[in-house]
Write a protein that holds these residues in place. Structure first.
Motif, PDB file in Angstrom:
ATOM      1  N   ARG A 139     -13.370  -2.008   3.854  1.00 56.80           N
ATOM      2  CA  ARG A 139     -13.543  -2.249   5.291  1.00 56.80           C
ATOM      3  C   ARG A 139     -12.339  -1.803   6.125  1.00 56.80           C
ATOM      4  O   ARG A 139     -11.986  -2.422   7.127  1.00 56.80           O
ATOM      5  CB  ARG A 139     -13.825  -3.749   5.510  1.00 56.80           C
ATOM      6  CG  ARG A 139     -14.710  -4.017   6.686  1.00 56.80           C
ATOM      7  CD  ARG A 139     -15.267  -5.412   6.731  1.00 56.80           C
ATOM      8  NE  ARG A 139     -14.318  -6.476   6.490  1.00 56.80           N
ATOM      9  CZ  ARG A 139     -14.611  -7.774   6.516  1.00 56.80           C
ATOM     10  NH1 ARG A 139     -15.853  -8.152   6.763  1.00 56.80           N
ATOM     11  NH2 ARG A 139     -13.712  -8.688   6.281  1.00 56.80           N
ATOM     12  N   GLY A 140     -11.699  -0.710   5.704  1.00 52.47           N
ATOM     13  CA  GLY A 140     -10.567  -0.195   6.465  1.00 52.47           C
ATOM     14  C   GLY A 140     -10.923   1.087   7.186  1.00 52.47           C
ATOM     15  O   GLY A 140     -12.093   1.350   7.471  1.00 52.47           O
ATOM     16  N   PRO A 141      -9.916   1.922   7.483  1.00 53.71           N
ATOM     17  CA  PRO A 141     -10.174   3.195   8.168  1.00 53.71           C
ATOM     18  C   PRO A 141     -10.796   4.215   7.223  1.00 53.71           C
ATOM     19  O   PRO A 141     -10.688   4.066   5.996  1.00 53.71           O
ATOM     20  CB  PRO A 141      -8.772   3.638   8.573  1.00 53.71           C
ATOM     21  CG  PRO A 141      -7.894   3.053   7.516  1.00 53.71           C
ATOM     22  CD  PRO A 141      -8.512   1.728   7.159  1.00 53.71           C
ATOM     23  N   ARG A 142     -11.412   5.245   7.796  1.00 59.79           N
ATOM     24  CA  ARG A 142     -12.035   6.296   6.974  1.00 59.79           C
ATOM     25  C   ARG A 142     -10.939   7.080   6.262  1.00 59.79           C
ATOM     26  O   ARG A 142     -10.253   7.905   6.880  1.00 59.79           O
ATOM     27  CB  ARG A 142     -12.841   7.220   7.881  1.00 59.79           C
ATOM     28  CG  ARG A 142     -13.467   8.416   7.220  1.00 59.79           C
ATOM     29  CD  ARG A 142     -14.625   8.878   8.026  1.00 59.79           C
ATOM     30  NE  ARG A 142     -15.626   7.830   8.043  1.00 59.79           N
ATOM     31  CZ  ARG A 142     -16.567   7.661   7.100  1.00 59.79           C
ATOM     32  NH1 ARG A 142     -16.648   8.499   6.087  1.00 59.79           N
ATOM     33  NH2 ARG A 142     -17.426   6.664   7.167  1.00 59.79           N
ATOM     34  N   SER A 143     -10.702   6.818   4.983  1.00 62.29           N
ATOM     35  CA  SER A 143      -9.586   7.453   4.285  1.00 62.29           C
ATOM     36  C   SER A 143      -9.625   7.098   2.794  1.00 62.29           C
ATOM     37  O   SER A 143     -10.667   6.648   2.300  1.00 62.29           O
ATOM     38  CB  SER A 143      -8.265   6.992   4.898  1.00 62.29           C
ATOM     39  OG  SER A 143      -7.230   7.855   4.513  1.00 62.29           O
ATOM     40  N   ALA A 144      -8.513   7.310   2.106  1.00 62.80           N
ATOM     41  CA  ALA A 144      -8.451   7.024   0.656  1.00 62.80           C
ATOM     42  C   ALA A 144      -7.007   6.796   0.225  1.00 62.80           C
ATOM     43  O   ALA A 144      -6.075   7.124   0.959  1.00 62.80           O
ATOM     44  CB  ALA A 144      -9.052   8.187  -0.127  1.00 62.80           C
ATOM     45  N   ILE A 145      -6.849   6.234  -0.960  1.00 64.32           N
ATOM     46  CA  ILE A 145      -5.520   6.081  -1.570  1.00 64.32           C
ATOM     47  C   ILE A 145      -5.629   6.355  -3.072  1.00 64.32           C
ATOM     48  O   ILE A 145      -6.727   6.289  -3.643  1.00 64.32           O
ATOM     49  CB  ILE A 145      -4.913   4.670  -1.367  1.00 64.32           C
ATOM     50  CG1 ILE A 145      -5.877   3.580  -1.874  1.00 64.32           C
ATOM     51  CG2 ILE A 145      -4.543   4.426   0.064  1.00 64.32           C
ATOM     52  CD1 ILE A 145      -5.247   2.194  -1.930  1.00 64.32           C
ATOM     53  N   ILE A 146      -4.476   6.651  -3.672  1.00 62.44           N
ATOM     54  CA  ILE A 146      -4.426   6.819  -5.128  1.00 62.44           C
ATOM     55  C   ILE A 146      -3.413   5.819  -5.679  1.00 62.44           C
ATOM     56  O   ILE A 146      -2.272   5.749  -5.199  1.00 62.44           O
ATOM     57  CB  ILE A 146      -3.993   8.249  -5.518  1.00 62.44           C
ATOM     58  CG1 ILE A 146      -4.949   9.287  -4.927  1.00 62.44           C
ATOM     59  CG2 ILE A 146      -3.920   8.393  -7.045  1.00 62.44           C
ATOM     60  CD1 ILE A 146      -4.482  10.731  -5.103  1.00 62.44           C
ATOM     61  N   LEU A 147      -3.845   5.068  -6.687  1.00 68.26           N
ATOM     62  CA  LEU A 147      -2.954   4.103  -7.355  1.00 68.26           C
ATOM     63  C   LEU A 147      -2.800   4.570  -8.789  1.00 68.26           C
ATOM     64  O   LEU A 147      -3.756   5.111  -9.359  1.00 68.26           O
ATOM     65  CB  LEU A 147      -3.601   2.721  -7.316  1.00 68.26           C
ATOM     66  CG  LEU A 147      -3.964   2.297  -5.892  1.00 68.26           C
ATOM     67  CD1 LEU A 147      -5.242   1.495  -5.872  1.00 68.26           C
ATOM     68  CD2 LEU A 147      -2.827   1.566  -5.244  1.00 68.26           C
ATOM     69  N   SER A 148      -1.617   4.361  -9.349  1.00 63.95           N
ATOM     70  CA  SER A 148      -1.485   4.841 -10.730  1.00 63.95           C
ATOM     71  C   SER A 148      -0.424   4.074 -11.490  1.00 63.95           C
ATOM     72  O   SER A 148       0.381   3.341 -10.907  1.00 63.95           O
ATOM     73  CB  SER A 148      -1.132   6.333 -10.749  1.00 63.95           C
ATOM     74  OG  SER A 148       0.178   6.516 -10.283  1.00 63.95           O
TER      75      SER A 148
END
Ligand SMILES: Cc1ncc(COP(=O)(O)O)c(C=O)c1O
Length: 431
Positions: free
Chosen positions: A230-239
């Motif tokens: 439910r945030g902004p239109r985007s993405a993140i990478i976790l590693s």
């Protein structure tokens, strides 16, 4: 809100207004959509959008980034805390680009990769032949069992042992069941493959503990931030930080990178230029929202609502792929109703109920006019609707699909949509 836009560009303002009203007065049931908080929306419209910040906090190629660095560091800190992750890259602009960066970081063109078949619920970037992923890497897809319509882990293992992939991609865009990350990790270990969990769709469920968590099993986790998060239109990478499959350990002297460094270099400069810091700030806002106890309740309610909706549809005699749902979405098989998914989804949309047409496993129809309808509960749950409303909506959807042209039925449905959307308002502060 929007007074300046209204005064300076009424043409765009009117369209923004109409779209906002469409969302307010409709039942949005597309499971990849949601309604972000006004704080998230406000943050996206800030002066942060003006700033160039190529590079990473403390190592920028532009001056004037003292506040931008604090914002990006805050987003990184919150992302790591929220996901219990060793490393977070908050710069990807979208999920597709994030997957591109992950592949670019860990694979070479021609490497073998496994992902869920698009026709069985996988995403385009999980190796579809029309996508860069399918064109660049040798994807060997796994699917769902024809009888159970669920992923068959024995089949996944058999393909992995035969094909020896360098990476196994888990996660999906239209799969109503859960992913067993621990089992996938065992298979990955057996064949020496990286495990990527693309949790874009059901990320909120993972955070709330109503779906298994991808860490500690996955090496890399990708998520979009605009669906159940439910945030902004985007993405993140976790590693993870350590590259457990690297033949040579990380060594700054010889410039051999660890896993986190490989991901960072693949995002910038590998596949992106200047990051969108206004969106990164909005991601920080949504991460803080997701740390609140209400967020866990919200995710639990998404799943409860999906169960209530699925049970109602099934009680109406509608066939759901795999016999129901464990998560936020479900797939209606329109074949027994003697309509196509596109006809069904369009008929619903005409009445203000927004779903999307979708292939179902082993579909005999083409993706642009498939047999299924995909629908889910994240946005309706954001509006505060519960099991009672899901039952009303389930019966209403069934009525539409069974009586595609009956004007009396259609008028009744319009009334239900009007009544429900008025009772559960959305964005009343915006217009
Ligand atoms: C599982 C999955 N991965 C990746 C993506 C791509 O995200 P985007 O549309 O932001 O490129 C999606 C979007 O629907 C998705 O469902």
């Amino acid at each position: 809100m929007y007074e300046h836009l209204q005064q300076t560009d009424n043409e765009v303002y009117e369209l923004v207004k109409k779209e906002t009203e469409r969302q307010q007065h409709g039942l949005v049931m597309i499971p990849s959509e949601n309604a972000a908080s006004v704080s998230v929306l406000e943050t996206m419209g800030t002066a942060l959008s003006n700033k160039y910040a190529e590079g990473y906090p403390g190592k920028r190629y532009y001056t004037g980034n003292e506040y931008i660095d604090q914002i990006e560091n805050l987003a990184i800190y919150r992302a790591k805390k929220l996901f219990n992750a060793e490393h977070a890259n908050v710069q990807p602009n979208a999920g597709s680009g994030a997957n591109l960066a992950i592949y670019f970081a860990l694979l070479k063109p021609g490497d073998t990769v496994m992902g869920l078949n698009l026709a069985h619920g996988g995403h385009l970037t999980h190796g579809n032949p029309v996508n860069f992923s399918g064109m660049t890497y040798r994807f060997q897809s796994y699917g769902v069992n024809k009888e159970t319509e669920r992923i068959d882990l024995d089949e996944v293992r058999a393909i992995a042992l035969r094909e020896k992939p360098k990476m196994i991609v888990t996660g999906a865009t239209a799969y109503p069941r859960q992913f067993d990350f621990s089992a996938f990790r065992k298979i990955s270990d057996e064949v020496g493959a990286y495990l990527l969990a693309d949790v874009s769709h059901f990320v909120g469920l993972c955070l709330a503990g109503v779906h298994p968590a991808p860490f500690p099993h996955a090496d890399v986790v990708m998520t979009t931030t605009h669906k159940t998060l439910r945030g902004p239109r985007s993405a993140i990478i976790l590693s993870k930080t350590t590259d457990r499959l690297a033949s040579t350990p990380a060594d700054p002297a010889t410039k051999v990178k660890n896993l986190a460094q490989k991901i960072d270099s693949a995002v910038f400069p590998g596949t992106q230029g200047g990051p969108m810091e206004h969106i990164i700030a909005a991601k920080a806002v949504c991460f803080a929202e997701a740390m609140k106890p209400e967020f866990k309740t919200y995710q639990e309610n998404i799943v409860k609502n999906a169960h209530a909706l699925a049970e109602t549809l099934q009680a109406e005699g509608i066939r759901l792929v795999s016999g129901g749902t464990d998560n936020h979405l479900m797939l209606i098989d329109c074949t027994p109703l003697q309509i196509t998914g596109k006809q069904g989804a369009n008929a619903l949309a005409d009445l203000g109920i927004y779903t999307n047409f979708n292939t179902i496993p082993y579909d005999t129809r083409k993706p642009f006019d498939p047999s299924g309808i995909r629908l889910g509960t994240p946005t309706l749950t954001t509006r505060g609707m519960g099991a009672g409303e899901m039952q009303t909506i389930g019966h209403t959807i069934a009525k539409v699909l069974k009586n595609m042209t009956n004007e009396t039925v259609r008028e009744g449905v319009r009334k239900v949509v009007r009544e429900l959307t008025a009772r559960f308002p959305l964005y009343s502060e915006l217009l």
